[in-house]
Design a protein around this motif. Structure first.
Motif, PDB file in Angstrom:
ATOM      1  N   ALA A   1      32.477  49.008  34.916  1.00 56.76           N
ATOM      2  CA  ALA A   1      32.833  48.452  33.607  1.00 56.76           C
ATOM      3  C   ALA A   1      34.336  48.260  33.457  1.00 56.76           C
ATOM      4  O   ALA A   1      34.785  47.353  32.762  1.00 56.76           O
ATOM      5  N   THR A   2      35.135  49.100  34.128  1.00 55.86           N
ATOM      6  CA  THR A   2      36.589  48.978  34.006  1.00 55.86           C
ATOM      7  C   THR A   2      37.120  47.749  34.708  1.00 55.86           C
ATOM      8  O   THR A   2      38.293  47.418  34.566  1.00 55.86           O
ATOM      9  N   LEU A   3      36.265  47.053  35.472  1.00 56.86           N
ATOM     10  CA  LEU A   3      36.723  45.897  36.221  1.00 56.86           C
ATOM     11  C   LEU A   3      36.255  44.595  35.581  1.00 56.86           C
ATOM     12  O   LEU A   3      36.028  43.606  36.257  1.00 56.86           O
ATOM     13  N   GLY A   4      36.110  44.581  34.273  1.00 51.64           N
ATOM     14  CA  GLY A   4      35.746  43.354  33.577  1.00 51.64           C
ATOM     15  C   GLY A   4      36.762  42.260  33.815  1.00 51.64           C
ATOM     16  O   GLY A   4      37.943  42.522  33.989  1.00 51.64           O
ATOM     17  N   ARG A   5      36.322  41.015  33.821  1.00 54.23           N
ATOM     18  CA  ARG A   5      37.179  39.918  34.239  1.00 54.23           C
ATOM     19  C   ARG A   5      37.154  38.771  33.236  1.00 54.23           C
ATOM     20  O   ARG A   5      36.107  38.374  32.762  1.00 54.23           O
ATOM     21  N   ALA A   6      38.318  38.243  32.952  1.00 56.60           N
ATOM     22  CA  ALA A   6      38.417  37.083  32.071  1.00 56.60           C
ATOM     23  C   ALA A   6      38.227  35.816  32.895  1.00 56.60           C
ATOM     24  O   ALA A   6      38.854  35.650  33.938  1.00 56.60           O
ATOM     25  N   GLY A   7      37.398  34.909  32.422  1.00 56.05           N
ATOM     26  CA  GLY A   7      37.085  33.698  33.160  1.00 56.05           C
ATOM     27  C   GLY A   7      38.273  32.857  33.589  1.00 56.05           C
ATOM     28  O   GLY A   7      38.329  32.402  34.721  1.00 56.05           O
ATOM     29  N   PRO A   8      39.276  32.591  32.735  1.00 53.34           N
ATOM     30  CA  PRO A   8      40.393  31.731  33.107  1.00 53.34           C
ATOM     31  C   PRO A   8      41.194  32.237  34.294  1.00 53.34           C
ATOM     32  O   PRO A   8      41.958  31.477  34.893  1.00 53.34           O
ATOM     33  N   LEU A   9      41.040  33.506  34.662  1.00 54.38           N
ATOM     34  CA  LEU A   9      41.805  34.037  35.783  1.00 54.38           C
ATOM     35  C   LEU A   9      41.184  33.686  37.127  1.00 54.38           C
ATOM     36  O   LEU A   9      41.812  33.860  38.163  1.00 54.38           O
ATOM     37  N   ALA A  10      39.950  33.201  37.119  1.00 59.50           N
ATOM     38  CA  ALA A  10      39.212  33.057  38.369  1.00 59.50           C
ATOM     39  C   ALA A  10      39.910  32.159  39.378  1.00 59.50           C
ATOM     40  O   ALA A  10      40.043  32.512  40.548  1.00 59.50           O
ATOM     41  N   ASP A  11      40.356  30.972  38.960  1.00 57.38           N
ATOM     42  CA  ASP A  11      40.983  30.044  39.897  1.00 57.38           C
ATOM     43  C   ASP A  11      42.277  30.611  40.455  1.00 57.38           C
ATOM     44  O   ASP A  11      42.555  30.515  41.653  1.00 57.38           O
TER      45      ASP A  11
ATOM     46  N   ASP B   1      43.114  33.767  40.720  1.00 57.62           N
ATOM     47  CA  ASP B   1      42.805  34.905  41.583  1.00 57.62           C
ATOM     48  C   ASP B   1      42.291  34.446  42.935  1.00 57.62           C
ATOM     49  O   ASP B   1      42.551  35.084  43.955  1.00 57.62           O
ATOM     50  N   HIS B   2      41.555  33.356  42.964  1.00 56.11           N
ATOM     51  CA  HIS B   2      40.964  32.872  44.197  1.00 56.11           C
ATOM     52  C   HIS B   2      42.040  32.514  45.225  1.00 56.11           C
ATOM     53  O   HIS B   2      41.846  32.688  46.433  1.00 56.11           O
ATOM     54  N   ARG B   3      43.177  32.028  44.778  1.00 58.75           N
ATOM     55  CA  ARG B   3      44.232  31.600  45.681  1.00 58.75           C
ATOM     56  C   ARG B   3      45.156  32.725  46.105  1.00 58.75           C
ATOM     57  O   ARG B   3      45.878  32.592  47.089  1.00 58.75           O
ATOM     58  N   ALA B   4      45.177  33.819  45.394  1.00 55.68           N
ATOM     59  CA  ALA B   4      46.121  34.905  45.651  1.00 55.68           C
ATOM     60  C   ALA B   4      45.599  35.855  46.723  1.00 55.68           C
ATOM     61  O   ALA B   4      44.387  36.038  46.875  1.00 55.68           O
ATOM     62  N   ASP B   5      46.527  36.478  47.497  1.00 56.52           N
ATOM     63  CA  ASP B   5      46.088  37.498  48.445  1.00 56.52           C
ATOM     64  C   ASP B   5      45.866  38.814  47.695  1.00 56.52           C
ATOM     65  O   ASP B   5      46.176  38.943  46.507  1.00 56.52           O
ATOM     66  N   ASP B   6      45.326  39.803  48.406  1.00 59.04           N
ATOM     67  CA  ASP B   6      44.965  41.060  47.756  1.00 59.04           C
ATOM     68  C   ASP B   6      46.182  41.768  47.171  1.00 59.04           C
ATOM     69  O   ASP B   6      46.115  42.314  46.056  1.00 59.04           O
ATOM     70  N   ALA B   7      47.281  41.778  47.913  1.00 57.85           N
ATOM     71  CA  ALA B   7      48.476  42.477  47.427  1.00 57.85           C
ATOM     72  C   ALA B   7      48.978  41.858  46.133  1.00 57.85           C
ATOM     73  O   ALA B   7      49.389  42.570  45.205  1.00 57.85           O
ATOM     74  N   THR B   8      48.935  40.531  46.059  1.00 56.08           N
ATOM     75  CA  THR B   8      49.370  39.848  44.842  1.00 56.08           C
ATOM     76  C   THR B   8      48.477  40.220  43.664  1.00 56.08           C
ATOM     77  O   THR B   8      48.956  40.475  42.551  1.00 56.08           O
ATOM     78  N   LEU B   9      47.170  40.263  43.909  1.00 55.04           N
ATOM     79  CA  LEU B   9      46.235  40.624  42.841  1.00 55.04           C
ATOM     80  C   LEU B   9      46.442  42.058  42.377  1.00 55.04           C
ATOM     81  O   LEU B   9      46.393  42.343  41.176  1.00 55.04           O
ATOM     82  N   ILE B  10      46.654  42.957  43.320  1.00 55.39           N
ATOM     83  CA  ILE B  10      46.849  44.356  42.945  1.00 55.39           C
ATOM     84  C   ILE B  10      48.147  44.517  42.165  1.00 55.39           C
ATOM     85  O   ILE B  10      48.195  45.244  41.155  1.00 55.39           O
ATOM     86  N   ALA B  11      49.192  43.830  42.598  1.00 51.31           N
ATOM     87  CA  ALA B  11      50.449  43.884  41.856  1.00 51.31           C
ATOM     88  C   ALA B  11      50.259  43.348  40.441  1.00 51.31           C
ATOM     89  O   ALA B  11      50.742  43.936  39.464  1.00 51.31           O
ATOM     90  N   ARG B  12      49.522  42.243  40.322  1.00 48.67           N
ATOM     91  CA  ARG B  12      49.271  41.654  39.003  1.00 48.67           C
ATOM     92  C   ARG B  12      48.435  42.586  38.137  1.00 48.67           C
ATOM     93  O   ARG B  12      48.648  42.695  36.910  1.00 48.67           O
ATOM     94  N   SER B  13      47.506  43.298  38.774  1.00 43.31           N
ATOM     95  CA  SER B  13      46.596  44.146  38.009  1.00 43.31           C
ATOM     96  C   SER B  13      47.301  45.332  37.358  1.00 43.31           C
ATOM     97  O   SER B  13      46.760  45.949  36.450  1.00 43.31           O
ATOM     98  N   ARG B  14      48.496  45.642  37.817  1.00 43.52           N
ATOM     99  CA  ARG B  14      49.230  46.754  37.215  1.00 43.52           C
ATOM    100  C   ARG B  14      49.641  46.425  35.782  1.00 43.52           C
ATOM    101  O   ARG B  14      49.781  47.318  34.949  1.00 43.52           O
ATOM    102  N   ALA B  15      49.827  45.144  35.511  1.00 46.28           N
ATOM    103  CA  ALA B  15      50.113  44.708  34.146  1.00 46.28           C
ATOM    104  C   ALA B  15      48.901  44.061  33.495  1.00 46.28           C
ATOM    105  O   ALA B  15      48.754  44.091  32.270  1.00 46.28           O
ATOM    106  N   GLU B  16      48.032  43.465  34.334  1.00 44.25           N
ATOM    107  CA  GLU B  16      46.823  42.800  33.849  1.00 44.25           C
ATOM    108  C   GLU B  16      45.623  43.433  34.554  1.00 44.25           C
ATOM    109  O   GLU B  16      45.163  42.941  35.583  1.00 44.25           O
ATOM    110  N   PRO B  17      45.092  44.536  34.042  1.00 46.07           N
ATOM    111  CA  PRO B  17      44.027  45.269  34.741  1.00 46.07           C
ATOM    112  C   PRO B  17      42.829  44.407  35.128  1.00 46.07           C
ATOM    113  O   PRO B  17      42.200  44.662  36.158  1.00 46.07           O
ATOM    114  N   GLU B  18      42.536  43.385  34.354  1.00 43.64           N
ATOM    115  CA  GLU B  18      41.355  42.565  34.646  1.00 43.64           C
ATOM    116  C   GLU B  18      41.498  41.809  35.968  1.00 43.64           C
ATOM    117  O   GLU B  18      40.502  41.390  36.562  1.00 43.64           O
TER     118      GLU B  18
END
Length: 204
Positions: free
Chosen positions: A5-15, A17-34
């Motif tokens: 449940a803590t990994l809920g995702r907002a739809g507009p982020l999908a595109d 997120d699809h282009r970003a590597d894992d490190a970029t996503l994890i870095a982003r998630s520190r400010a944007e948990p979704e």
């Protein structure tokens, strides 16, 4: 397989997120948990397959949930110099599996008696995929049960999770040389077990 449940995702982020590597996503998630939901989407299936091969499908669901909750809670510690988070996640999953050592060994012993694999088939399985005979599957399962936990972890991260030697070293937090020595020892024991049954089968 349900997403925590803590990994809920907002739809507009999908595109994005699809282009970003894992490190970029994890870095982003520190400010944007979704944003961490994309990490789950990319890696949950592989983690589940690996855990199911080791514990069976039921416990694998728990391992997946625990793995991603731990990863989410400790995402601020992730080394962003590694673009692929798979070694980190498989390392966490292996730690979760280590809490079920007795259940894992019981599963291998059951497989040694039945000769059947209850989990999904994996094209990454460099041992079992080469073995067609039920008797040989039983020998391999019995040999896996006898391996030292560290050797078994290393072998299965490489042969079932498809990690490279370097990635397995990252997952286990050991030098690559240790990975190589553990693999050599584990594979030698598997080969010896197979050679033994083959030699007995060849006897008149």
């Amino acid at each position: 397989m349900e997403k925590p449940a803590t990994l809920g995702r907002a739809g507009p982020l999908a595109d994005r997120d699809h282009r970003a590597d894992d490190a970029t996503l994890i870095a982003r998630s520190r400010a944007e948990p979704e944003a961490f939901a994309a990490i789950f989407d990319r890696h949950a299936t592989g983690i589940h397959r690996y855990a199911a091969r080791r514990l069976g499908p039921g416990p694998a669901e728990d391992v997946v949930g625990e793995t991603f909750l731990v990863a989410f809670r400790h995402r601020d510690r992730y080394d962003l110099s590694h673009p692929n988070a798979a070694p980190w996640l498989f390392g966490i999953a292996t730690n979760m599996i280590s809490r079920h050592r007795q259940a894992e060994v019981r599963l291998y012993r059951a497989l040694a008696r039945a000769g059947l694999d209850p989990a999904v088939e994996s094209p990454a399985d460099e041992i079992v995929a080469r073995v067609a005979a039920t008797s040989q599957r039983r020998v391999i399962a019995a040999a896996l049960a006898r391996l030292k936990p560290a050797d078994r972890d290393t072998l299965l991260l490489v042969d079932w999770a498809e990690l490279t030697y370097d990635q397995a070293a990252l997952a286990l937090r050991v030098p690559v040389g240790t990975v190589r020595s553990r693999l050599n020892r584990a594979r030698r024991k598997i080969r010896e077990a197979l050679d033994d049954i083959n030699s007995r089968g060849a006897q008149p």
